[in-house]
Design an enzyme around this catalytic site. Structure first.
Site, PDB file in Angstrom:
ATOM      1  CG  ASP A 165      -1.535   1.135   1.279  1.00  0.00           C
ATOM      2  OD1 ASP A 165      -2.641   1.261   0.541  1.00  0.00           O
ATOM      3  OD2 ASP A 165      -1.690   2.102   2.293  1.00  0.00           O
ATOM      4  CD  GLU A 223      -2.339   2.367  -3.341  1.00  0.00           C
ATOM      5  OE1 GLU A 223      -3.263   2.554  -3.660  1.00  0.00           O
ATOM      6  OE2 GLU A 223      -1.771   2.131  -2.316  1.00  0.00           O
TER       7      GLU A 223
END
Length: 714
Positions: free
Chosen positions: A358, A394
């Protein structure tokens, strides 16, 4: 209360032996447990043993310190024992020092966590009436979760990592709880748990769908924020980790201390048995302790300045590249060690197959800029364990220069946000999209080829957990997040969606037919593009979030899968589409298209055509109005053999994409590209059987906003 002595003076107290500094955390050896925790700033550290109610039963000062690791060995202490730490040291927030021994702290290396936070002023290191300077000496122990000693033993049997090659991978992004909490074929007591996802009914569904990997939204131990609970909401997504080694305890049907560890392993073993890989969405960029006004649960009280990035000119405050209050200090060796130890643990002990990081740009920030060759990526590159699993970034964060799509090192694949945006724009009829669409459809070589990466560097997706579901993408022009209690201000406004003529549910049959076709268009584009397709779980059954594009706090029917109302036709279409992609390697090439002639002939490995059947010229790519094209894929033009050294061969295909709002008459290419073609898929009709062949240069009416797939008739 004197925390250096047991609560019960008459209780038998096992001796505290010196123990070892490594491994960090609590390690049971069959006779006792070794405890070790890092703190460079501490002046004294207490190990607190807790009873079943969370009360402190014994406290022991860790007198041994090796390389800033405080350690000791407790004979007779074993699995199920709850514990925590108290750290004595300087309290000087202006210098970034926040030691407060009144706060019971989680072990950063705890393999299991018991309980959740009960929000009370005692959880915070300061008093609410004087948040900048005051020291809150109220005991937090009754209100915070506890670390748990575990028994790591588990019978893995013949479990093996499936090691699905990247070019054969189809990812299914899902939520442990949301997937099964309403599943009628899963026993009620297992719904919403690791055991539910590992249940035979769940596994049968996933394998029949045809995906090869489940990408689980955060399963590291996380907390539920006070402001959400006050509104009757919960932290559904879980992007607020507080334990990087512990499976989140609320996802376990097994309520015994440490039971979540066994249950998670059983889930992985069951998924592996069906050939499914397990990829974890991990949040190593920040923790749930937030900024200077956040709670003190673990790292903040252990060594605030070591674990977090602080503002150089005012260490009272935190650098925040994540929008959540803090960022981990990736420049500190013990922070890097914490993350690497966590990653290795999940691979070696929990048998997971990869990670999606993330806000991965945050991990690259050594100073202020995003540094592609930061220490974190160097360490990953040389690690013999982590470098061998699937690594997905990401590739953005909220800081300056944080959008880094295409800039990660060669070992990494990336969520391709440009693929998402381009495909959405193309199918809603935006101008000037043909050239960009061609790049995204063929694997985004403009982003990845120059860094020696292959098409699998692009994780292609149209929808993900963050944003609209596929059904909502074609049903809403605007977000509808009122249920989140933030006056619809939260969530992105850049949805690139189109409601097809009405906002939300409608009884208009024409609009509903168009929405169904648009969903098939998106799915067909996704599965037939080069790169690795990622399907948002539930899109295949028409899952809706009622127009909410930010269900991070909706642990309810808004976010859960509704299996009883599933769209059976869409599910069957998706299953066949995934199977079609699996059966035809031309849609999942291992190497880039080159656009060159094959074996000295006139036919290239790929070619683009206008509506009238002519090869695209440079000027055609820049036409504002053009929203339609054909693409030829050569099934004999594979530059590399398969893993067994055999030549890869497939049929030739001609794909037609018509994003124009009206039907167009397409002319098929001349005979050298193929004498005859069979129409196998038309998103207006679905899958087609027994279609008569179409000769070269013949005319084919293609409905507006549709995809047609033609296979060369051999």
């Amino acid at each position: 209360m004197d925390r250096t002595r047991p609560a019960d003076e008459n209780a038998a107290e096992p001796p505290l032996l010196p123990g070892e500094p490594y491994p960090l955390g609590s390690t049971w050896d069959g006779e006792g447990t070794n405890f070790s925790v890092f703190s460079e700033v501490a002046e004294r550290v207490e190990l607190c043993l807790l009873d079943e109610q969370g009360g402190q039963s014994q406290a022991h000062e860790l007198r041994e310190v090796s390389a800033h690791c405080w350690h000791g060995y407790m004979p007779g202490i074993g699995p199920g024992q709850r514990y925590g730490y108290r750290v004595h040291g300087p309290w000087d927030p202006a210098q970034g020092l926040r030691c407060n021994p009144a706060k019971l702290l989680l072990d950063p290396y705890a393999k299991a966590v018991d309980g959740q936070v009960t929000w009370d002023e005692a959880v915070f290191p300061y008093r609410f009436d004087d948040p900048d300077e005051s020291l809150n000496d109220a005991d937090s122990a009754p209100y915070v979760p506890r670390s748990v000693v575990i028994d790591p033993a588990f019978d893995w049997g013949d479990d093996r990592h499936p090691r699905t090659p990247w070019h054969e991978t189809v990812i299914y992004e899902t939520h442990v709880r949301g997937f099964s909490v309403r599943h009628p074929e899963i026993p009620e007591d297992l719904r919403g748990t690791y055991a539910g996802l590992g249940h035979p009914a769940a596994i049968e569904y996933l394998t029949k769908l045809g995906v090869t990997a489940v990408e689980l939204m955060p399963v590291h131990q996380f907390i539920h924020y006070a402001h959400l609970q006050e509104k009757g909401l919960r932290n559904y997504w879980g992007y607020s980790s507080i334990g990087y080694f512990a499976p989140h305890n609320e996802y376990a049907a097994d309520a015994a201390p440490g039971g979540q560890v066994r249950e998670f392993k059983e889930m992985v073993k069951a998924l592996h048995g069906a050939g499914l890989e397990v990829i974890l969405d991990v949040v190593y960029n920040h923790t749930s302790e937030g900024n200077h006004r956040g709670p003190m649960l673990s790292l903040k009280g252990l060594d605030n300045a070591a674990y977090y990035r602080l503002m150089p000119d005012d260490p009272r405050h935190y650098m925040d590249y994540t929008g959540t209050g803090n960022s981990l200090n990736m420049r500190h060796p013990h922070v890097l060690q914490l993350i690497m130890d966590s990653l290795r643990y999940w691979v070696l002990e929990m048998h997971v197959d990869g990670f999606r990081f993330d806000l991965a740009s945050t991990l690259a920030r050594e100073l202020h800029e995003v540094d592609r060759l930061s220490a974190f990526f160097d360490i990953i590159q040389q690690d013999p364990v982590i470098s061998q699993v699937k690594l997905i970034a990401e590739p953005w964060d909220v800081g300056e220069g944080g959008y880094q799509v295409g800039n990660f090192p060669p070992l990494w694949s990336e969520w391709n946000g440009r693929y998402r945006d381009t495909v959405r724009d193309f199918w809603r009829g935006e101008d000037r999209t043909l050239g960009e669409f061609a790049y995204r459809f063929t694997g985004s070589s403009d982003l990845y080829e120059s860094s020696s990466r292959l098409p699998h560097a692009s994780i292609n997706f149209v929808t993900a957990h963050d944003g609209f579901t596929l059904r909502d993408l074609v049903s809403y022009n605007e977000k509808h997040n009122e249920a989140n209690g933030e006056d619809n201000r939260d969530g992105t406004d850049d949805n690139r969606s189109w409601n097809c003529g009405a906002e939300g549910p409608t009884d208009d049959p024409d609009i509903n037919a168009l929405r169904a076709r648009q969903q098939r268009n998106f799915l067909a584009t996704l599965m037939l593009s080069q790169g690795v397709p990622m399907l948002l779980g539930g899109d295949e059954i028409g899952r809706t979030q009622q127009g909410n594009n930010n269900v991070y706090c909706q642990d309810n029917e808004i976010a859960w899968y509704d299996w009883k109302s599933r769209d059976g036709d869409l599910l069957e279409f998706t299953r066949r589409l995934i199977r079609y992609q699996h059966d035809h390697p031309v849609f999942r090439r291992r190497r880039w298209f080159q656009g060159r002639a094959i074996h000295g002939g006139e036919v290239t490995d790929i070619a683009w055509f206008t509506v009238d059947g002519k090869q695209m010229a440079e000027e055609h790519w820049g036409e504002d109005f053009a929203k339609s094209l054909g693409v030829y894929l050569n099934g004999q033009a594979f530059p590399a053999p398969d893993p067994e050294g055999r030549r890869v061969e497939d049929d030739d295909f001609y794909l037609i994409f018509n994003a124009h709002h009206e039907a167009l008459e397409f002319t098929l290419p001349e005979e050298r590209w193929g004498r005859a073609w069979l129409r196998e898929l038309d998103t207006t009709e679905g899958w087609i059987k027994g279609e008569e062949s179409l000769a070269a240069k013949s005319k084919l009416r293609v409905e507006g906003r549709s995809v047609v797939v033609l296979r060369h008739a051999s």
